[in-house]
Design a protein around this motif. Structure first.
Motif, PDB file in Angstrom:
ATOM      1  N   GLN A 188       0.824  -1.213   0.000  1.00  0.00           N
ATOM      2  CA  GLN A 188       0.000   0.000   0.000  1.00  0.00           C
ATOM      3  C   GLN A 188       0.857   1.261   0.000  1.00  0.00           C
ATOM      4  O   GLN A 188       0.456   2.292  -0.542  1.00  0.00           O
ATOM      5  CB  GLN A 188      -0.923   0.000   1.214  1.00  0.00           C
ATOM      6  N   LYS A 189       2.041   1.181   0.581  1.00  0.00           N
ATOM      7  CA  LYS A 189       2.908   2.352   0.666  1.00  0.00           C
ATOM      8  C   LYS A 189       3.638   2.631  -0.646  1.00  0.00           C
ATOM      9  O   LYS A 189       4.088   3.746  -0.878  1.00  0.00           O
ATOM     10  CB  LYS A 189       3.918   2.177   1.809  1.00  0.00           C
ATOM     11  N   HIS A 190       3.768   1.622  -1.512  1.00  0.00           N
ATOM     12  CA  HIS A 190       4.427   1.804  -2.800  1.00  0.00           C
ATOM     13  C   HIS A 190       3.397   2.270  -3.835  1.00  0.00           C
ATOM     14  O   HIS A 190       2.337   1.641  -3.968  1.00  0.00           O
ATOM     15  CB  HIS A 190       5.071   0.498  -3.276  1.00  0.00           C
ATOM     16  N   PRO A 191       3.666   3.327  -4.575  1.00  0.00           N
ATOM     17  CA  PRO A 191       2.718   3.803  -5.573  1.00  0.00           C
ATOM     18  C   PRO A 191       2.285   2.735  -6.579  1.00  0.00           C
ATOM     19  O   PRO A 191       1.144   2.762  -7.052  1.00  0.00           O
ATOM     20  CB  PRO A 191       3.472   4.944  -6.264  1.00  0.00           C
ATOM     21  N   LEU A 192       3.164   1.778  -6.895  1.00  0.00           N
ATOM     22  CA  LEU A 192       2.768   0.716  -7.817  1.00  0.00           C
ATOM     23  C   LEU A 192       1.917  -0.357  -7.150  1.00  0.00           C
ATOM     24  O   LEU A 192       1.523  -1.334  -7.794  1.00  0.00           O
ATOM     25  CB  LEU A 192       4.005   0.078  -8.461  1.00  0.00           C
ATOM     26  N   GLN A 193       1.652  -0.185  -5.851  1.00  0.00           N
ATOM     27  CA  GLN A 193       0.721  -1.037  -5.115  1.00  0.00           C
ATOM     28  C   GLN A 193       1.148  -2.507  -5.041  1.00  0.00           C
ATOM     29  O   GLN A 193       0.314  -3.411  -5.027  1.00  0.00           O
ATOM     30  CB  GLN A 193      -0.679  -0.928  -5.714  1.00  0.00           C
ATOM     31  N   ARG A 194       2.438  -2.724  -5.008  1.00  0.00           N
ATOM     32  CA  ARG A 194       2.961  -4.062  -4.739  1.00  0.00           C
ATOM     33  C   ARG A 194       4.354  -3.937  -4.152  1.00  0.00           C
ATOM     34  O   ARG A 194       4.984  -2.892  -4.257  1.00  0.00           O
ATOM     35  CB  ARG A 194       3.014  -4.913  -6.013  1.00  0.00           C
ATOM     36  N   ILE A 195       4.817  -5.004  -3.507  1.00  0.00           N
ATOM     37  CA  ILE A 195       6.203  -5.034  -3.067  1.00  0.00           C
ATOM     38  C   ILE A 195       7.073  -5.479  -4.239  1.00  0.00           C
ATOM     39  O   ILE A 195       6.580  -5.916  -5.279  1.00  0.00           O
ATOM     40  CB  ILE A 195       6.410  -5.966  -1.858  1.00  0.00           C
ATOM     41  N   GLY A 196       8.383  -5.370  -4.066  1.00  0.00           N
ATOM     42  CA  GLY A 196       9.305  -5.793  -5.113  1.00  0.00           C
ATOM     43  C   GLY A 196       9.770  -7.220  -4.905  1.00  0.00           C
ATOM     44  O   GLY A 196       9.619  -7.801  -3.824  1.00  0.00           O
ATOM     45  N   TYR A 197      10.353  -7.774  -5.958  1.00  0.00           N
ATOM     46  CA  TYR A 197      10.877  -9.127  -5.920  1.00  0.00           C
ATOM     47  C   TYR A 197      12.341  -9.119  -6.364  1.00  0.00           C
ATOM     48  O   TYR A 197      12.795  -8.185  -7.024  1.00  0.00           O
ATOM     49  CB  TYR A 197      10.035 -10.055  -6.800  1.00  0.00           C
ATOM     50  N   CYS A 198      13.057 -10.170  -6.008  1.00  0.00           N
ATOM     51  CA  CYS A 198      14.488 -10.214  -6.318  1.00  0.00           C
ATOM     52  C   CYS A 198      14.751 -10.023  -7.804  1.00  0.00           C
ATOM     53  O   CYS A 198      15.715  -9.356  -8.187  1.00  0.00           O
ATOM     54  CB  CYS A 198      15.085 -11.529  -5.834  1.00  0.00           C
ATOM     55  N   ASP A 199      13.911 -10.609  -8.641  1.00  0.00           N
ATOM     56  CA  ASP A 199      14.104 -10.478 -10.086  1.00  0.00           C
ATOM     57  C   ASP A 199      14.046  -9.020 -10.538  1.00  0.00           C
ATOM     58  O   ASP A 199      14.728  -8.644 -11.501  1.00  0.00           O
ATOM     59  CB  ASP A 199      13.071 -11.304 -10.845  1.00  0.00           C
ATOM     60  N   ASP A 200      13.223  -8.205  -9.884  1.00  0.00           N
ATOM     61  CA  ASP A 200      13.165  -6.775 -10.223  1.00  0.00           C
ATOM     62  C   ASP A 200      14.537  -6.141 -10.060  1.00  0.00           C
ATOM     63  O   ASP A 200      14.973  -5.335 -10.892  1.00  0.00           O
ATOM     64  CB  ASP A 200      12.155  -6.054  -9.319  1.00  0.00           C
ATOM     65  N   CYS A 201      15.207  -6.506  -8.974  1.00  0.00           N
ATOM     66  CA  CYS A 201      16.530  -5.943  -8.694  1.00  0.00           C
ATOM     67  C   CYS A 201      17.607  -6.538  -9.588  1.00  0.00           C
ATOM     68  O   CYS A 201      18.489  -5.824 -10.079  1.00  0.00           O
ATOM     69  CB  CYS A 201      16.893  -6.172  -7.230  1.00  0.00           C
ATOM     70  N   VAL A 202      17.528  -7.843  -9.824  1.00  0.00           N
ATOM     71  CA  VAL A 202      18.542  -8.504 -10.640  1.00  0.00           C
ATOM     72  C   VAL A 202      18.521  -7.963 -12.064  1.00  0.00           C
ATOM     73  O   VAL A 202      19.577  -7.759 -12.683  1.00  0.00           O
ATOM     74  CB  VAL A 202      18.334 -10.032 -10.626  1.00  0.00           C
ATOM     75  N   ASN A 203      17.330  -7.710 -12.600  1.00  0.00           N
ATOM     76  CA  ASN A 203      17.239  -7.138 -13.943  1.00  0.00           C
ATOM     77  C   ASN A 203      17.935  -5.778 -14.010  1.00  0.00           C
ATOM     78  O   ASN A 203      18.598  -5.456 -15.005  1.00  0.00           O
ATOM     79  CB  ASN A 203      15.781  -6.993 -14.354  1.00  0.00           C
ATOM     80  N   ALA A 204      17.791  -4.987 -12.952  1.00  0.00           N
ATOM     81  CA  ALA A 204      18.444  -3.677 -12.904  1.00  0.00           C
ATOM     82  C   ALA A 204      19.961  -3.823 -12.773  1.00  0.00           C
ATOM     83  O   ALA A 204      20.727  -3.095 -13.413  1.00  0.00           O
ATOM     84  CB  ALA A 204      17.889  -2.853 -11.745  1.00  0.00           C
ATOM     85  N   ILE A 205      20.398  -4.761 -11.931  1.00  0.00           N
ATOM     86  CA  ILE A 205      21.839  -5.012 -11.767  1.00  0.00           C
ATOM     87  C   ILE A 205      22.456  -5.432 -13.100  1.00  0.00           C
ATOM     88  O   ILE A 205      23.507  -4.928 -13.509  1.00  0.00           O
ATOM     89  CB  ILE A 205      22.072  -6.107 -10.709  1.00  0.00           C
ATOM     90  N   ALA A 206      21.790  -6.358 -13.781  1.00  0.00           N
ATOM     91  CA  ALA A 206      22.309  -6.856 -15.053  1.00  0.00           C
ATOM     92  C   ALA A 206      22.384  -5.744 -16.089  1.00  0.00           C
ATOM     93  O   ALA A 206      23.348  -5.661 -16.864  1.00  0.00           O
ATOM     94  CB  ALA A 206      21.427  -7.998 -15.561  1.00  0.00           C
ATOM     95  N   PHE A 207      21.392  -4.875 -16.103  1.00  0.00           N
ATOM     96  CA  PHE A 207      21.405  -3.752 -17.042  1.00  0.00           C
ATOM     97  C   PHE A 207      22.612  -2.852 -16.799  1.00  0.00           C
ATOM     98  O   PHE A 207      23.347  -2.506 -17.727  1.00  0.00           O
ATOM     99  CB  PHE A 207      20.118  -2.947 -16.911  1.00  0.00           C
ATOM    100  N   LEU A 208      22.841  -2.488 -15.547  1.00  0.00           N
ATOM    101  CA  LEU A 208      23.952  -1.580 -15.237  1.00  0.00           C
ATOM    102  C   LEU A 208      25.301  -2.243 -15.453  1.00  0.00           C
ATOM    103  O   LEU A 208      26.279  -1.581 -15.823  1.00  0.00           O
ATOM    104  CB  LEU A 208      23.830  -1.091 -13.793  1.00  0.00           C
ATOM    105  N   ALA A 209      25.384  -3.552 -15.214  1.00  0.00           N
ATOM    106  CA  ALA A 209      26.657  -4.267 -15.365  1.00  0.00           C
ATOM    107  C   ALA A 209      27.000  -4.542 -16.824  1.00  0.00           C
ATOM    108  O   ALA A 209      28.171  -4.743 -17.163  1.00  0.00           O
ATOM    109  CB  ALA A 209      26.607  -5.586 -14.591  1.00  0.00           C
ATOM    110  N   ASP A 210      26.004  -4.534 -17.674  1.00  0.00           N
ATOM    111  CA  ASP A 210      26.186  -4.859 -19.083  1.00  0.00           C
ATOM    112  C   ASP A 210      26.848  -3.703 -19.836  1.00  0.00           C
ATOM    113  O   ASP A 210      26.656  -2.533 -19.508  1.00  0.00           O
ATOM    114  CB  ASP A 210      24.816  -5.165 -19.688  1.00  0.00           C
TER     115      ASP A 210
END
Length: 254
Positions: free
Chosen positions: A209-231
């Protein structure tokens, strides 16, 4: 695939985001050095990697980043001879306001969340300069906005964010990038609440409820971002704090 044969050092790799990142990069053909303190949790990570029928067995280093940075780096280089990507993920939180904060807890968090990152990064730089590699720090939305009863943790992540930007500026002209991923509330064991319980369900609902997207995050959300920056496809990006937080930091407070 862009990570085939790349040597990637991941701290805090025995659970949560670090474990998910280890599994992801293993599937991409990377040569992994995985750092963590919990041998039992590491067995689960390695089982998942083996279940993916991956031939390359990671180097597992049982160590504490706050005191073992030199050993971590020496074992990695001894095994692989070079380093392409450093992912500083190790960290922890002990809740407390400024009134309840214990200084021993403050010192421990700063030692792991900040000092360990600084020392390991410093040791990694000569090798990253050789490979024109990059660094991805795993910070938190708590470094950007205040989080109730997380005074010391928020401070440590704010320090890490500034460190990310300083390192990016120091190394940019030498071809080494440094960026940060700043997650919101992510479904991991980090929060000290056992999942698949009524308590977890209540925490998840509140945080969603506190996140505007109305859900919590998952590890894959973060891993996709890590992979993007590392690439290498992100080779014109350095010094950013990539908010993977469902928009919560735009609110300014948790």
């Amino acid at each position: 695939m862009p990570f085939i044969g790349k040597v990637i050092l991941i701290t805090g790799a025995s659970s949560g985001i670090g474990a998910a990142a280890a599994e992801y990069f293993a599937k991409k053909g990377a040569l992994l050095a995985l750092v963590g303190r919990n041998a039992e949790k590491f067995e689960k990570v390695l089982d998942k990697i083996k279940a993916s029928e991956i031939d390359l067995e990671p180097l597992v280093i049982l160590a504490d980043v706050s005191i073992d940075a030199e050993r971590i780096m020496s074992e990695t280089i001894e095994k692989y001879g070079h380093l392409d990507i450093l992912i500083n993920n190790a960290g922890f939180s002990i809740q407390g306001t400024i009134e309840t904060l214990q200084m021993d807890d403050y010192d421990s968090m700063m030692a792991t969340n900040v000092r360990g990152v600084v020392e390991l990064t410093k040791l990694a730089i000569p090798y990253l300069l050789e490979t024109k590699g990059n660094i991805v720090n795993i910070s938190s939305a708590a470094g950007i906005m205040p989080v109730p009863s997380n005074c010391a943790y928020s401070m440590s992540k704010a320090a890490l964010d500034q460190f990310t930007k300083c390192v990016a500026m120091d190394l940019a002209a030498k071809g080494v990038r440094c960026n940060s991923v700043n997650p919101g509330f992510i479904e991991t064991d980090f929060h000290g609440v056992e999942r698949d319980t009524d308590e977890w369900a209540a925490v998840e609902e509140l945080c969603a409820q506190k996140h505007p997207l109305q859900r919590i995050g998952y590890c894959d959300d973060c891993v996709n971002a890590i992979a993007f920056l590392a690439d290498e496809s992100a080779n014109f990006i350095t010094g950013i704090l990539l908010r993977v937080d469902g928009g919560i930091s735009t609110k300014g407070a948790f």
